[in-house]
Write a protein that holds these residues in place. Structure first.
Motif, PDB file in Angstrom:
ATOM      1  N   ALA A   1       5.668  -7.070  -3.102  1.00 26.99           N
ATOM      2  CA  ALA A   1       5.410  -6.887  -1.669  1.00 26.99           C
ATOM      3  C   ALA A   1       4.514  -8.016  -1.185  1.00 26.99           C
ATOM      4  CB  ALA A   1       4.758  -5.526  -1.413  1.00 26.99           C
ATOM      5  N   THR A   2       4.956  -9.254  -1.446  1.00 28.20           N
ATOM      6  CA  THR A   2       4.128 -10.432  -1.210  1.00 28.20           C
ATOM      7  C   THR A   2       4.186 -10.947   0.227  1.00 28.20           C
ATOM      8  OG1 THR A   2       5.990 -11.643  -2.199  1.00 28.20           O
ATOM      9  CG2 THR A   2       4.076 -11.265  -3.574  1.00 28.20           C
TER      10      THR A   2
ATOM     11  N   THR B   1      12.526  -7.796   5.380  1.00 27.92           N
ATOM     12  CA  THR B   1      12.384  -6.610   6.221  1.00 27.92           C
ATOM     13  C   THR B   1      11.102  -6.765   7.024  1.00 27.92           C
ATOM     14  OG1 THR B   1      13.505  -5.291   4.533  1.00 27.92           O
ATOM     15  CG2 THR B   1      12.282  -4.088   6.225  1.00 27.92           C
ATOM     16  N   PHE B   2      11.239  -7.232   8.257  1.00 28.14           N
ATOM     17  CA  PHE B   2      10.070  -7.588   9.055  1.00 28.14           C
ATOM     18  C   PHE B   2       9.580  -6.447   9.946  1.00 28.14           C
ATOM     19  CE2 PHE B   2      12.335 -11.857   8.704  1.00 28.14           C
ATOM     20  CZ  PHE B   2      11.674 -12.185   7.544  1.00 28.14           C
TER      21      PHE B   2
ATOM     22  N   LEU C   1       0.828  -1.208   0.000  1.00 24.49           N
ATOM     23  CA  LEU C   1       0.000   0.000   0.000  1.00 24.49           C
ATOM     24  C   LEU C   1       0.861   1.257   0.000  1.00 24.49           C
ATOM     25  CD1 LEU C   1      -2.755  -1.152   2.517  1.00 24.49           C
ATOM     26  CD2 LEU C   1      -3.102  -0.647   0.091  1.00 24.49           C
ATOM     27  N   THR C   2       1.934   1.227   0.792  1.00 26.62           N
ATOM     28  CA  THR C   2       2.831   2.382   0.844  1.00 26.62           C
ATOM     29  C   THR C   2       3.482   2.637  -0.504  1.00 26.62           C
ATOM     30  OG1 THR C   2       3.276   1.970   3.192  1.00 26.62           O
ATOM     31  CG2 THR C   2       4.840   3.357   2.008  1.00 26.62           C
ATOM     32  N   ALA C   3       3.967   1.585  -1.149  1.00 24.28           N
ATOM     33  CA  ALA C   3       4.611   1.731  -2.452  1.00 24.28           C
ATOM     34  C   ALA C   3       3.626   2.214  -3.507  1.00 24.28           C
ATOM     35  CB  ALA C   3       5.226   0.401  -2.871  1.00 24.28           C
TER      36      ALA C   3
ATOM     37  N   MET D   1       7.993   0.279   5.277  1.00 21.90           N
ATOM     38  CA  MET D   1       7.386   1.454   4.642  1.00 21.90           C
ATOM     39  C   MET D   1       8.453   2.330   3.991  1.00 21.90           C
ATOM     40  SD  MET D   1       4.553   2.278   7.602  1.00 21.90           S
ATOM     41  CE  MET D   1       3.808   3.672   6.788  1.00 21.90           C
ATOM     42  N   THR D   2       9.568   2.499   4.673  1.00 25.15           N
ATOM     43  CA  THR D   2      10.672   3.277   4.093  1.00 25.15           C
ATOM     44  C   THR D   2      11.192   2.601   2.824  1.00 25.15           C
ATOM     45  OG1 THR D   2      11.296   4.088   6.287  1.00 25.15           O
ATOM     46  CG2 THR D   2      12.970   4.203   4.539  1.00 25.15           C
ATOM     47  N   GLU D   3      11.373   1.298   2.889  1.00 29.23           N
ATOM     48  CA  GLU D   3      11.856   0.529   1.744  1.00 29.23           C
ATOM     49  C   GLU D   3      10.895   0.656   0.569  1.00 29.23           C
ATOM     50  OE1 GLU D   3      14.214  -3.470   2.234  1.00 29.23           O
ATOM     51  OE2 GLU D   3      12.060  -3.898   2.108  1.00 29.23           O
TER      52      GLU D   3
END
Length: 929
Positions: free
Chosen positions: A272-273, A413-414, A179-181, A420-422
């Motif tokens: 982003a699975t 990245t857990f 969602l962020t991306a 979100m930054t990534e």
């Protein structure tokens, strides 16, 4: 009771109850439930039976990571086999049955097979049933194999669709990172499509109980994405990534809805699975009641279902404590232990307790997690590499395609903030931030531990099976996969991969990276075969092509049939096929045949390099073909085999018309386009299929000139030799007249635009009738061409036929310019003396025609056995000659003229003599008569 519905929470609509049945018993759920969540809420623990041993199987996962709960469904009179209960939405009136179980999942008579498990290890069927004869056991084994029941009834009304879509940025996965991306990319002006396989985006947010905060945050992101012009598709799964950035995504892949497959080639993909729990291996870890920690929290967060009342958690994840708090808040008693292979699940068909360090703890549910496994299947589909992360105890993405970025839990990245930054960096094409530190104590499979430890729940693969494969020298992980069936079918390594690899690495004394990984292949999850087919079925798969003159043929009482994908007249009149064909053959030889040849391919080649192109495409030399002239020739495949035949007409130096077989027109078009793009400048050669732009009426026979003269298309026919082309007009409209013959008689092909076709046909019929000419169908035409020995490619040729086998050897020896298939014509195989060549066969005039497909045989060996040296390709009774004619492909036939041969068919033997393929007018005098 073990599972239960909590009073509030989840994404279900508690005001809409749904009734359904499972294995004959009636249950209730709510709108928004899956079959799995509804049954778990009702206290059901056994959902099916394992493939090999028929052991009871319960839920392991809450979504596509569950390998156990596979069911057959009947709804609305339609059967849906092998549906995943954890991903199939509940619908009113569903009739659900467990697969691989009879009479039901709880009481399966084949469960006795588990008692013989010592005699049925991995690979047992490769050895045990070879003696004394595999065929003695094959029927029973095949009957027991497979999962689910496929209905034999034809199902109507379930129509899938295949669509072509487009976006600049495709985001796969609708969790926090996805969602962020998607929002960042959409607000940056990108064309964005977000796909998420759940009914509502949110991903792992719903695995934690944060009240309405999660839902409010998700709604805000969705609104922002759509406001910025982005699109969101829910219930949509990316099932595969293929060559050239091609992605296939399936919407509504579950039953009850017609699936839609979208084909995309996005410029960028953001993966982003997420990640799923990795199982802990311990004795009896396949008992119903052993479930992943993530599944329990997802059932609670999405569906308001508590997995159990007395829960033992075996997990080493840092996030474990948050999950335990949520489970306790929902009313469960929870005890946590570190994961260990020394554990032992206690219970007959379901979990009753767990034994740890010599002590027994009563429980109804064991939740396990040996860490998180990133879902990087699509990354591997795209050619991305993996590397082992010791801190995370799993594989994470490494080097890969620059058009795909992996973010969030799929990238290892857990942390939510870090994910979100990534995601923002990936959306804006900024360099990826360093993956954060994450430390997980190892909890890998130990094949030396006691008890049966299961690593592939669907296929009954245990750690002892891995040890057996190692002992039998299955040193590659790909050999291990195939020998044990580890990670096959729907699982595709999601739950079993790390456990199997760690066991193999332990046995080989290697690290997991040294052992390697298996290959992940599409599809990522099972989808119905219907989705692959889409609308391409029956006549939608191969639409029947129709002639412009079809109404005229019907008015003349034509019997229509399919020939080469076209609906064409087979014969005319109501006197039956045999009588009609004989009448039409005599009419064609004595007066003239008027035929609809519109189905023949008409492909134009245009451009400055057109002449060079056709010379390269054809076996024959075409570079010296003059304007207004026509030449017969072959097209070859690269193998040197005959691909198609036909005539090439030269209109001018920059324009040629290829006439090809009606059934091969589409294939020839693809063949031409392939070589145009491979070898030529596409700006200097253009190819256009004009087959359906023109209608062609062929007039062939002794009185053909008189009929064509009456049409008024040409001022004079005196200076119009055979194999010539004239551009002219018919009643003021453009027309072409070609002097070519497929019958061996004087013949003209008159081509006009479709709007003029009816007038041309009716005028030809009217002029020809007083002369004894009339319409002739395809069946009579095949007899006429067989009398002349003219081949039909695909009928009088096979998968070994080269042009010199048909008597056209000169270009092979004389043509110096390169052409398609030229090298293959000079191979050892091409020059064998015993190649099958085209010949004619003759029998007595009073005999019946030889059967098509009958073998030409010779006596072989001292025992008098027979050996096939060829076969008959065409065979008819010739009304013109008053005797049968036949064509055949016979080894060494061209050098055996006049020899008698034996013809064998269905146990009977006849005799024939080898002759020239041309049985009628061998001098060719009638072509210019």
């Amino acid at each position: 009771m073990t599972g239960c519905r909590v009073e509030q929470g989840g994404l279900i609509d508690r005001t809409r109850a749904l009734s359904f049945s499972f294995d004959g018993m009636t249950y209730q759920g709510f709108e928004g439930d899956t079959i799995a969540s509804a049954l778990l809420a009702a206290g059901v623990r056994i959902f099916g039976r394992s493939f090999k041993y028929h052991r009871p199987r319960g839920l392991w996962g809450a979504w596509f990571d569950d390998p156990n709960a596979i069911v057959d469904i009947r709804l609305g009179g339609i059967d849906y086999p092998n549906c995943q209960a954890a991903t199939t939405r509940l619908t009113e009136g569903m009739q659900v049955r467990a697969v691989n179980a009879w009479p039901n999942a709880c009481r399966d008579v084949n469960g006795v097979l588990d008692l013989a498990h010592r005699f049925l290890p991995a690979g047992f069927y490769y050895k045990m049933f070879m003696w004394p004869d595999w065929h003695l056991f094959e029927p029973t084994i095949r009957k027991m194999a497979g999962l689910g029941t496929l209905s034999l009834d034809v199902q109507d009304g379930f129509q899938s669709a295949i669509l072509h879509d487009h976006c600049d940025t495709l985001v796969i996965g609708g969790g926090v990172a996805g969602l962020t991306a998607a929002r960042a990319a959409a607000e940056a002006g990108r064309s964005v499509l977000l796909v998420d396989d759940h009914p509502a985006p949110g991903g792992a947010l719903y695995c934690n109980q944060h009240g309405n905060d999660s839902q409010l945050w998700v709604k805000a992101q969705i609104a922002a994405i759509r406001t910025a012009g982005g699109r969101i598709l829910c219930n949509t799964t990316a099932v595969g990534v293929y060559d050239h950035q091609f992605v296939s995504v399936a919407t509504d892949r579950g039953m009850g809805h017609a699936p839609i497959v979208r084909k995309l080639r996005p410029a960028r993909i953001i993966l982003a699975t997420g990640a799923i729990d990795r199982p802990v291996t311990f004795a009896n870890n396949d008992r119903p009641g052993v479930m992943s920690l993530g599944a329990a929290t997802e059932f609670l967060g999405r569906y308001g279902v508590l997995a159990g009342q007395e829960i033992v958690v075996l997990s080493n994840r840092p996030e474990t404590y948050t999950a335990i708090e949520d489970l306790r808040a929902a009313g469960a008693a929870v005890t946590r232990f570190d994961p260990t292979s020394a554990a032992n699940a206690i219970g007959g068909r379901v979990v009753k307790a767990v034994k740890l360090d010599g002590r027994t703890y009563a429980c109804d549910t064991i939740l396990t997690s040996a860490g998180l496994t990133p879902l990087i299947h699509l990354w591997r589909h795209a050619g991305g590499k993996l590397e082992w992360d010791n801190g995370r105890q799993t594989f994470v993405p490494a080097e890969g395609p620059d058009w795909m970025r992996v973010v969030g839990a799929a990238n290892g990245t857990f942390s939510q903030e870090a994910a979100m930054t990534e995601a923002r960096h990936a959306a804006l094409d900024q360099p990826a931030p360093t993956r954060g530190v994450y430390h997980l104590p190892p909890s890998l499979a130990d094949p030396t531990a006691s008890g049966r430890q299961w690593i592939d729940l669907q296929h009954d693969v245990t750690l002892k099976d891995v040890a057996l494969a190692h002992r039998e020298n299955m040193v590659s992980v790909e050999h291990l996969k195939r020998y044990t069936t580890l990670g096959m079918a729907g699982d595709q390594g999601k739950t079993s991969n790390i456990s199997g690899l760690s066991a193999m690495a332990h046995l080989k004394g290697e690290t997991i990276p040294e052992t390697g990984t298996t290959t992940f292949r599409p599809p990522f999850v099972p989808i119905p075969l219907e989705a692959y087919r889409g609308a391409r079925r029956d006549r939608q798969m191969a639409p029947l092509k129709r002639l412009t003159l079809e109404p005229e043929h019907r008015a003349l009482d034509a019997a229509l049939g399919e020939y080469g994908g076209w609906l064409r007249p087979a014969w005319y009149g109501g006197d039956g096929e045999r009588a009609a064909v004989e009448r039409e053959c005599r009419m064609a030889r004595e007066a003239a045949a008027i035929m609809d040849a519109s189905a023949l391919g008409a492909i134009e080649v245009i451009g400055p390099d057109a002449r060079t192109f056709v010379n390269f495409i054809y076996y024959n030399t075409m570079s010296n073909l003059k304007s207004g002239r026509i030449r017969y020739g072959f097209m070859l495949a690269e193998s040197g085999l005959v691909f198609d035949d036909g005539v090439l007409a030269c209109i001018d130096d920059n324009r040629f018309v290829i006439s090809c077989s009606s059934s091969h027109a589409d294939a020839v078009m693809a063949h031409l386009e392939h070589w145009r793009q491979d070898r030529f400048d596409p700006m200097r050669v253009h190819i256009h299929d004009t087959t359906q732009n023109w209608s062609t009426v062929t007039i062939a026979g002794p009185k053909a000139k008189a009929i064509v003269a009456g049409l008024g298309v040409l001022d004079s026919l005196d200076d119009f030799p055979h194999m010539s082309l004239r551009l002219c007009t018919f009643e003021g409209a453009p027309a072409r007249v070609a002097r070519v013959s497929f019958t061996g008689d004087t013949s003209f092909e008159v081509s006009v635009q479709n709007i003029s076709a009816s007038a041309l046909w009716n005028k030809a019929i009217a002029i020809g009738a007083p002369l004894g000419a009339g319409p002739v169908g395809v069946e009579a035409l095949t007899v006429l061409r067989a009398e002349k020995g003219y081949v039909l490619v695909g009928k009088d040729t096979d998968g070994e036929t080269m042009p010199h086998d048909l008597g056209f050897a000169a270009p092979r020896l004389r043509k110096t310019a390169a052409f398609v298939g030229d090298r293959s014509l000079h191979s050892d195989t091409a020059n064998r003396a015993d190649r099958k060549s085209l010949v004619g066969l003759t029998v007595g005039p009073l005999e019946d025609p030889l059967p098509i497909g009958a073998h030409v045989v010779e006596t072989s060996g001292s025992d008098g056995g027979i050996k096939s040296i060829g076969y008959i390709t065409s065979s008819y009774h010739s009304p013109t000659l008053g005797q049968p004619v036949a064509l055949a492909l016979v080894c060494g036939g061209a050098e055996a003229m006049g020899q008698r041969v034996d013809i064998w068919h269905m146990g009977q033997t006849r005799f024939a003599a080898i002759a020239s393929p041309c049985a009628f007018d061998p001098e060719g005098a009638r072509i210019d008569a």
